[in-house]
Design a protein around this motif. Structure first.
Motif, short mmCIF file in Angstrom:
data_model
loop_
_atom_site.label_atom_id
_atom_site.label_comp_id
_atom_site.label_asym_id
_atom_site.label_seq_id
_atom_site.Cartn_x
_atom_site.Cartn_y
_atom_site.Cartn_z
N LEU B 186 2.67 -2.78 -11.24
CA LEU B 186 3.84 -2.57 -10.39
C LEU B 186 4.07 -3.81 -9.52
O LEU B 186 5.18 -4.29 -9.37
CB LEU B 186 3.66 -1.33 -9.52
N LEU B 187 2.97 -4.30 -8.94
CA LEU B 187 3.03 -5.55 -8.15
C LEU B 187 2.16 -6.57 -8.87
O LEU B 187 1.12 -6.23 -9.41
CB LEU B 187 2.47 -5.31 -6.74
N SER B 188 2.62 -7.79 -8.83
CA SER B 188 1.84 -8.82 -9.54
C SER B 188 0.57 -9.16 -8.77
O SER B 188 -0.46 -9.49 -9.35
CB SER B 188 2.69 -10.08 -9.75
N GLU B 189 0.63 -9.01 -7.42
CA GLU B 189 -0.55 -9.34 -6.61
C GLU B 189 -1.28 -8.06 -6.23
O GLU B 189 -0.65 -7.03 -5.98
CB GLU B 189 -0.10 -10.05 -5.32
N PRO B 190 -2.59 -8.08 -6.15
CA PRO B 190 -3.34 -6.91 -5.67
C PRO B 190 -2.99 -6.60 -4.22
O PRO B 190 -2.68 -7.50 -3.44
CB PRO B 190 -4.80 -7.33 -5.79
N LEU B 191 -3.01 -5.31 -3.86
CA LEU B 191 -2.75 -4.87 -2.50
C LEU B 191 -4.09 -4.52 -1.86
O LEU B 191 -4.83 -3.67 -2.40
CB LEU B 191 -1.82 -3.64 -2.53
N PHE B 192 -4.43 -5.14 -0.76
CA PHE B 192 -5.75 -4.95 -0.11
C PHE B 192 -6.88 -5.06 -1.13
O PHE B 192 -7.83 -4.28 -1.13
CB PHE B 192 -5.83 -3.59 0.57
N ASN B 197 -1.77 -0.94 -10.39
CA ASN B 197 -1.46 -0.77 -11.81
C ASN B 197 -1.08 0.68 -12.11
O ASN B 197 -0.94 1.52 -11.22
CB ASN B 197 -2.66 -1.20 -12.66
N GLY B 198 -0.91 0.98 -13.39
CA GLY B 198 -0.50 2.32 -13.81
C GLY B 198 -1.49 3.39 -13.41
O GLY B 198 -1.12 4.53 -13.13
N ARG B 199 -2.77 3.02 -13.38
CA ARG B 199 -3.81 3.99 -13.01
C ARG B 199 -3.61 4.44 -11.55
O ARG B 199 -3.79 5.61 -11.23
CB ARG B 199 -5.16 3.29 -13.18
N LEU B 200 -3.27 3.47 -10.71
CA LEU B 200 -3.03 3.77 -9.30
C LEU B 200 -1.81 4.67 -9.15
O LEU B 200 -1.82 5.63 -8.38
CB LEU B 200 -2.81 2.46 -8.54
N ILE B 201 -0.77 4.37 -9.95
CA ILE B 201 0.45 5.20 -9.90
C ILE B 201 0.10 6.62 -10.36
O ILE B 201 0.52 7.60 -9.75
CB ILE B 201 1.55 4.60 -10.78
N ALA B 202 -0.69 6.72 -11.42
CA ALA B 202 -1.09 8.04 -11.93
C ALA B 202 -1.84 8.81 -10.85
O ALA B 202 -1.62 10.00 -10.64
CB ALA B 202 -1.95 7.89 -13.18
#
Lengths: 259, 372
Positions: B186-192, B197-202
């Motif tokens: 979703l974002l090209s850069e990691p957040l914290f 990625n899709g797993r986080l969205i899931a």
């Protein structure tokens, strides 16, 4: 004047009969009950008074005969459907929601009357009107100070009052009281009798009262019917019925004999 | 199994108070400072899991907790609030899982097929719940329980026999819609420091749907309808005499509970990218649900949160904890053997027996009692 001849009775039973095996508990009872009249139903123990009530309010199904409310045959309807048609019943053995508070017991009756039970997405206390009404009913039966007490922690007399409160909260057309003062202490009885008297004074209420205490029957009733072994043996004005030989023998005689 | 509630319910909250929390929690607040703190901690930890812990196991454990909160809360609606003892709850959980699995496998990995699968599953669950309710809620409680047991067993046999559709004992693995796949960014850069990625969205899909369904269930048990259910549980005869159609109310409660369990099953399948008899349909899950309700506190809704969190954590980490303990005690007699990881089920069982014995009203009941 005995009002059993008025045009449309609020409640009528036609040849109402129930058999348990060979025993006929209520035998061919036909009777009309009209608004503005309090009818006392008397008779010795086992005469079928409570069974007659159960047939009317739907806890029991009749073997034959009909129950008619405001002209509609309700013999085949469930107890809840009969309640929704204006039959209200207070039970002889206290029959409450033991773990819910007195207020919630009454509020549930108010909520049923308001037909609000299927509302799922509002919080119950958003219906402030239902709570207010339940509180005013508790006030009338002098239980306002015990509104947060559950029935299981109430005295027997208070439980009986709460039972009456549920009936009042239902605002039925026909009030059925089954020994409302049974087991109450002497000083609590007047409160309940006053309530029944008030209900009777409203001209539109039809009241049926099963009662053993003859002084209560005398002071409240406009009409007495006598059941004996499931059969209607007398029907008329209180003084005449009490004086009639059949009653003296069937009921009062037995009372006197027992001392 | 007793169907009495964990504690007498609070009926003193007759003054409607405003405020965010009363609106969100349907005026049914935790009523214990400790419980509030525990619930808040569970909520925050679940919300922040992807950023607090690395690796896939913590995230999977958190997702499983979310799903089981919904599953157990929906069962509490039946058991704790309505006094209905049903053993068919995993059947509805399974229907949700199979709905998603079959649709995504057959119709392709799109949001559309997930929606079709979920809608079909909800429809089937509703029909089955109405059928079971109307056919059997009139009979005595014990017969109702037996009927649900029979129906649930039949469903389990059916699922394993129809292997062309359900994958039989092997279950079904399937592809998720692209936005939920690990490769999706979703974002090209990691957040914290965590890749979005899709797993986080899931995970956040599972988390937010679970939260919303739980709050809806909390609203329903605190609605006029929920109050009728409690009245029926207390005195069915009287509720009927007051004019409430008992069978209709009980059937409605069964349907609502079944629908929530179906949603939970769908979330479980989406998270696992797999559905099979062991993940949603097995009878051992039914027993887990019962334990979670009882340990958390029946008829409280919050008990589902506490019970599910505790149970799933114990299932996932008790072995790890015991291995550490066993290693630390190495050299001492007997003790290392006693807490050897292989004995974890023994200790889990002991924990349950102790907690049920010590807290008959469940953890929530105990905390509320202490708070008064």
């Amino acid at each position: 004047m005995v009002s059993s001849t008025t045009a449309t009775p609020a409640l009528e039973t036609r040849g109402l009969t129930v058999r348990f095996g060979g025993h006929v508990a209520v035998n061919d009872v036909s009777c009309r009950f009209t608004p503005g009249t309090l009818t006392a139903i008397v008779g010795p123990n086992g005469a079928g008074k409570t069974t007659y009530f159960n047939l009317i309010s739907g806890q029991l199904r009749a073997t034959s005969g009909q129950v008619v409310v405001a002209g509609e045959d309700i013999t085949r309807l469930s107890a809840s459907a009969r309640t929704r048609r204006g039959l209200g019943r207070a039970f002889q053995l206290t029959n409450l929601f033991p773990q819910l508070t007195a207020l919630e017991n009454v509020r549930l009756a108010v909520q049923s009357r308001a037909d609000a039970g299927w509302s799922m997405l509002r919080v119950w206390n958003a219906r402030r009107d239902l709570i207010d009404k339940a509180e005013s009913v508790l006030e009338r039966v002098r239980l306002a100070d015990k509104r947060h007490v559950a029935p299981k922690a109430l005295s027997h007399g208070d439980q009986r009052k709460l039972e009456v409160a549920l009936l009042i909260a239902m605002e039925p057309k026909v009030f059925m009281f089954d020994e409302p003062t049974a087991g109450m202490s002497v000083d609590e009885v007047p409160t309940v009798l006053e309530l029944i008297h008030d209900i009777k004074e409203r001209r539109d209420a039809t009241v049926l009262l099963v009662e053993h205490k003859m002084d209560v029957v005398r002071s409240l009733s406009d009409r007495i019917i006598v059941l004996h072994n499931g059969t209607l043996v007398a029907d008329g004005e209180p003084a005449a019925v009490i004086a009639s030989p059949v009653v003296q023998e069937a009921y009062l005689g037995m009372e006197a004999a027992r001392g | 199994m007793s169907t009495s509630p964990a504690l007498a319910l609070p009926f003193d909250e007759t003054r409607r108070r405003g405020g965010f929390w009363n609106a969100i929690l349907s005026s049914d607040r935790p009523r214990s400072k400790v419980l509030s703190a525990i619930l808040l901690a569970i909520l925050l930890l679940l919300a922040a899991t992807p950023f607090l812990f690395s690796g896939s196991q913590p995230l999977s454990t958190a997702a499983k907790i979310c799903v089981f909160v919904v599953l157990v809360a929906s069962y509490d609606l039946l058991l704790g609030y309505s006094g209905i003892v049903s053993f068919a709850h995993t059947m509805f959980f399974g229907i949700g899982g199979y709905g998603i699995a079959i649709a995504l496998e057959r119709l392709g990995p799109t949001w559309g097929s997930a929606a079709v699968g979920l809608a079909a599953a909800l429809g089937l669950s509703a029909v089955l719940a109405v059928a079971i309710g109307l056919l059997s809620l009139r009979v005595r409680a014990i017969f109702f329980s037996m009927i649900t047991l029979a129906v649930a067993s039949a469903a389990a046999v059916l699922a394993s026999q129809l292997s062309d559709v359900t994958g039989g004992e092997d279950g079904l693995s399937f592809q998720l819609p692209p936005a939920l796949r690990p490769a999706f960014r979703l974002l090209s850069e990691p957040l914290f420091g965590t890749p979005v990625n899709g797993r986080l969205i899931a995970y956040y899909l599972v988390f937010s749907v679970s939260l919303v369904v739980f709050l809806v269930l909390l609203r329903i048990v605190n609605s006029p309808f929920g109050r009728v259910l409690q009245a029926i549980r207390e005195n069915e005869f009287r509720a009927e005499a007051l004019g409430y159609r008992v069978v209709a109310y009980r059937t409605a409660a069964s349907v609502i509970s079944a629908l929530a369990a179906t949603v939970a099953g769908a979330l479980m399948a989406l998270w696992l990218r797999y559905n099979g008899p062991d993940t949603t349909l097995s009878f051992s899950i039914m027993i887990d649900i019962l334990l979670m309700v009882v340990i958390g506190g029946m008829g409280t809704m919050y008990g589902a949160v506490v019970g599910a969190a505790l149970f799933v954590l114990a299932q996932s980490y008790l072995q790890v904890l015991m291995a550490a303990g066993s290693a630390a005690l190495a050299g001492l007699p007997i003790l290392p053997n006693l807490i050897h990881p292989d004995r974890w089920l023994l200790w889990l069982g002991a924990l349950f027996v102790i907690s049920v014995y010590a807290f008959p009203g469940g953890i929530v009941g105990r905390l509320r009692q202490a708070g008064q």
